[in-house]
Design a protein around this motif. Structure first.
Motif, PDB file in Angstrom:
ATOM      1  N   GLU A  14       9.898  -2.057  -9.905  1.00  0.00           N
ATOM      2  CA  GLU A  14      10.710  -1.448  -8.847  1.00  0.00           C
ATOM      3  C   GLU A  14      12.164  -1.240  -9.256  1.00  0.00           C
ATOM      4  OE1 GLU A  14      10.244  -3.630  -5.230  1.00  0.00           O
ATOM      5  OE2 GLU A  14       8.066  -3.632  -5.388  1.00  0.00           O
ATOM      6  N   GLN A  15      12.476  -1.345 -10.534  1.00  0.00           N
ATOM      7  CA  GLN A  15      13.851  -1.191 -11.002  1.00  0.00           C
ATOM      8  C   GLN A  15      14.011  -0.027 -11.982  1.00  0.00           C
ATOM      9  OE1 GLN A  15      16.382  -3.082  -9.786  1.00  0.00           O
ATOM     10  NE2 GLN A  15      14.811  -3.916  -8.435  1.00  0.00           N
ATOM     11  N   GLY A  16      13.066   0.143 -12.871  1.00  0.00           N
ATOM     12  CA  GLY A  16      13.170   1.155 -13.916  1.00  0.00           C
ATOM     13  C   GLY A  16      12.989   2.562 -13.377  1.00  0.00           C
ATOM     14  N   LYS A  17      13.373   3.527 -14.197  1.00  0.00           N
ATOM     15  CA  LYS A  17      13.269   4.933 -13.813  1.00  0.00           C
ATOM     16  C   LYS A  17      11.861   5.454 -14.074  1.00  0.00           C
ATOM     17  CE  LYS A  17      18.082   5.922 -14.667  1.00  0.00           C
ATOM     18  NZ  LYS A  17      19.036   6.707 -15.432  1.00  0.00           N
ATOM     19  N   LEU A  18      11.382   6.249 -13.146  1.00  0.00           N
ATOM     20  CA  LEU A  18      10.062   6.858 -13.258  1.00  0.00           C
ATOM     21  C   LEU A  18      10.151   8.205 -13.972  1.00  0.00           C
ATOM     22  CD1 LEU A  18       7.117   6.413 -12.382  1.00  0.00           C
ATOM     23  CD2 LEU A  18       7.662   7.549 -10.251  1.00  0.00           C
ATOM     24  N   PHE A  19      11.278   8.882 -13.809  1.00  0.00           N
ATOM     25  CA  PHE A  19      11.420  10.240 -14.340  1.00  0.00           C
ATOM     26  C   PHE A  19      12.415  10.292 -15.487  1.00  0.00           C
ATOM     27  CE2 PHE A  19      10.056  10.875  -9.956  1.00  0.00           C
ATOM     28  CZ  PHE A  19       8.995  11.740 -10.142  1.00  0.00           C
ATOM     29  N   GLY A  24       0.777  -1.220   0.000  1.00  0.00           N
ATOM     30  CA  GLY A  24       0.000   0.000   0.000  1.00  0.00           C
ATOM     31  C   GLY A  24       0.812   1.275   0.000  1.00  0.00           C
ATOM     32  N   ASN A  25       0.368   2.240   0.811  1.00  0.00           N
ATOM     33  CA  ASN A  25       0.920   3.583   0.777  1.00  0.00           C
ATOM     34  C   ASN A  25       2.388   3.659   1.151  1.00  0.00           C
ATOM     35  OD1 ASN A  25      -1.389   4.867  -0.122  1.00  0.00           O
ATOM     36  ND2 ASN A  25      -2.221   5.024   1.933  1.00  0.00           N
ATOM     37  N   SER A  26       2.842   2.906   2.128  1.00  0.00           N
ATOM     38  CA  SER A  26       4.249   2.998   2.515  1.00  0.00           C
ATOM     39  C   SER A  26       5.140   2.499   1.384  1.00  0.00           C
ATOM     40  CB  SER A  26       4.508   2.216   3.799  1.00  0.00           C
ATOM     41  OG  SER A  26       4.300   0.843   3.600  1.00  0.00           O
ATOM     42  N   HIS A  27       4.696   1.484   0.674  1.00  0.00           N
ATOM     43  CA  HIS A  27       5.461   0.970  -0.453  1.00  0.00           C
ATOM     44  C   HIS A  27       5.486   2.009  -1.576  1.00  0.00           C
ATOM     45  CE1 HIS A  27       7.359  -2.072  -2.872  1.00  0.00           C
ATOM     46  NE2 HIS A  27       6.490  -1.837  -3.834  1.00  0.00           N
ATOM     47  N   ALA A  28       4.363   2.617  -1.864  1.00  0.00           N
ATOM     48  CA  ALA A  28       4.288   3.643  -2.904  1.00  0.00           C
ATOM     49  C   ALA A  28       5.170   4.828  -2.539  1.00  0.00           C
ATOM     50  CB  ALA A  28       2.835   4.101  -3.095  1.00  0.00           C
ATOM     51  N   PHE A  29       5.221   5.182  -1.275  1.00  0.00           N
ATOM     52  CA  PHE A  29       6.040   6.302  -0.846  1.00  0.00           C
ATOM     53  C   PHE A  29       7.523   5.996  -1.035  1.00  0.00           C
ATOM     54  CE2 PHE A  29       8.121   8.953   2.403  1.00  0.00           C
ATOM     55  CZ  PHE A  29       7.715  10.185   1.931  1.00  0.00           C
ATOM     56  N   ARG A  30       7.951   4.789  -0.664  1.00  0.00           N
ATOM     57  CA  ARG A  30       9.362   4.409  -0.845  1.00  0.00           C
ATOM     58  C   ARG A  30       9.744   4.397  -2.324  1.00  0.00           C
ATOM     59  NH1 ARG A  30       8.227   0.419   3.171  1.00  0.00           N
ATOM     60  NH2 ARG A  30       8.020  -1.062   1.460  1.00  0.00           N
ATOM     61  N   LEU A  31       8.880   3.854  -3.174  1.00  0.00           N
ATOM     62  CA  LEU A  31       9.166   3.842  -4.609  1.00  0.00           C
ATOM     63  C   LEU A  31       9.206   5.258  -5.169  1.00  0.00           C
ATOM     64  CD1 LEU A  31       7.000   0.863  -5.867  1.00  0.00           C
ATOM     65  CD2 LEU A  31       9.481   0.981  -5.735  1.00  0.00           C
ATOM     66  N   LYS A  53       5.755  13.817  -6.333  1.00  0.00           N
ATOM     67  CA  LYS A  53       5.187  13.416  -7.621  1.00  0.00           C
ATOM     68  C   LYS A  53       5.372  11.920  -7.829  1.00  0.00           C
ATOM     69  CE  LYS A  53       4.995  14.730 -12.468  1.00  0.00           C
ATOM     70  NZ  LYS A  53       5.409  15.735 -13.445  1.00  0.00           N
ATOM     71  N   GLY A  54       6.534  11.403  -7.483  1.00  0.00           N
ATOM     72  CA  GLY A  54       6.770   9.969  -7.597  1.00  0.00           C
ATOM     73  C   GLY A  54       5.826   9.173  -6.728  1.00  0.00           C
ATOM     74  N   TRP A  55       5.597   9.646  -5.515  1.00  0.00           N
ATOM     75  CA  TRP A  55       4.677   8.972  -4.595  1.00  0.00           C
ATOM     76  C   TRP A  55       3.256   8.941  -5.167  1.00  0.00           C
ATOM     77  CZ3 TRP A  55       1.417  12.021  -1.011  1.00  0.00           C
ATOM     78  CH2 TRP A  55       0.582  11.209  -0.255  1.00  0.00           C
ATOM     79  N   ARG A  81      12.446   7.071  -4.316  1.00  0.00           N
ATOM     80  CA  ARG A  81      13.568   6.587  -5.114  1.00  0.00           C
ATOM     81  C   ARG A  81      13.371   6.836  -6.609  1.00  0.00           C
ATOM     82  NH1 ARG A  81      13.107   0.988  -3.008  1.00  0.00           N
ATOM     83  NH2 ARG A  81      13.610   0.512  -5.167  1.00  0.00           N
ATOM     84  N   GLY A  82      12.149   7.231  -7.029  1.00  0.00           N
ATOM     85  CA  GLY A  82      11.871   7.477  -8.441  1.00  0.00           C
ATOM     86  C   GLY A  82      11.910   6.208  -9.269  1.00  0.00           C
ATOM     87  N   ARG A  83      11.340   5.133  -8.731  1.00  0.00           N
ATOM     88  CA  ARG A  83      11.367   3.832  -9.391  1.00  0.00           C
ATOM     89  C   ARG A  83       9.993   3.442  -9.916  1.00  0.00           C
ATOM     90  NH1 ARG A  83      16.227   3.527 -10.858  1.00  0.00           N
ATOM     91  NH2 ARG A  83      17.729   3.606  -9.179  1.00  0.00           N
ATOM     92  N   CYS A  84       9.995   2.569 -10.891  1.00  0.00           N
ATOM     93  CA  CYS A  84       8.770   2.064 -11.508  1.00  0.00           C
ATOM     94  C   CYS A  84       7.923   1.347 -10.457  1.00  0.00           C
ATOM     95  CB  CYS A  84       9.138   1.100 -12.639  1.00  0.00           C
ATOM     96  SG  CYS A  84       7.728   0.217 -13.336  1.00  0.00           S
TER      97      CYS A  84
END
Length: 125
Positions: free
Chosen positions: A23-28, A6-13, A104-106, A16-19
């Motif tokens: 959870e490896q690729g770049k989001l930005f 949930g939210n804590s996982h989304a916040f950590r990703l 924004k990543g979150w 870090r700006g991860r997919c």
């Protein structure tokens, strides 16, 4: 998606700006521009629409500490107004800029994890 928490996982990703899927690729692609898709798993980021949410949260979170800093300068030194433009102004702007990318990543990761979609009105039956 059993391992998502949930939210804590989304916040950590988001921090870090991860997919949100692999959870490896770049989001930005740059500082604030979202990439078209994940460079690892190919997830299309066209679902993401954080709109003005990151800016609202950044300004709301950082306004109180920046105001406190400005008030401290005013009470401690009683400087002319132009000093606030050189001190408090940059503190306010840089603080908000520092918060924009993680927020924004979150929000983007939260939209994916919670399968957020645009609201629709169903026709009356």
């Amino acid at each position: 998606m059993d391992h998502y928490s949930g939210n804590s996982h989304a916040f950590r990703l988001g921090l870090r700006g991860r997919c949100p899927r692999c959870e490896q690729g770049k989001l930005f692609n740059g500082y604030l521009a979202l990439a078209k898709s994940c460079d690892r798993c190919g997830l299309d980021y066209s679902f993401a629409d954080p709109a003005d949410g990151p800016a609202f949260f950044a300004m709301s979170i950082w306004a109180v500490p920046a105001l406190g800093f400005g008030m401290w300068i005013q009470m401690a030194f009683d400087p002319p107004s132009w000093v606030h433009l050189l001190t408090t102004g940059p503190v306010l702007i840089l603080g908000c800029m520092a918060l924009l990318r993680p927020l924004k990543g979150w929000l983007v990761c939260s939209q994916y994890i919670h399968k957020a979609e645009q609201g629709r009105l169903s026709p009356r039956e």
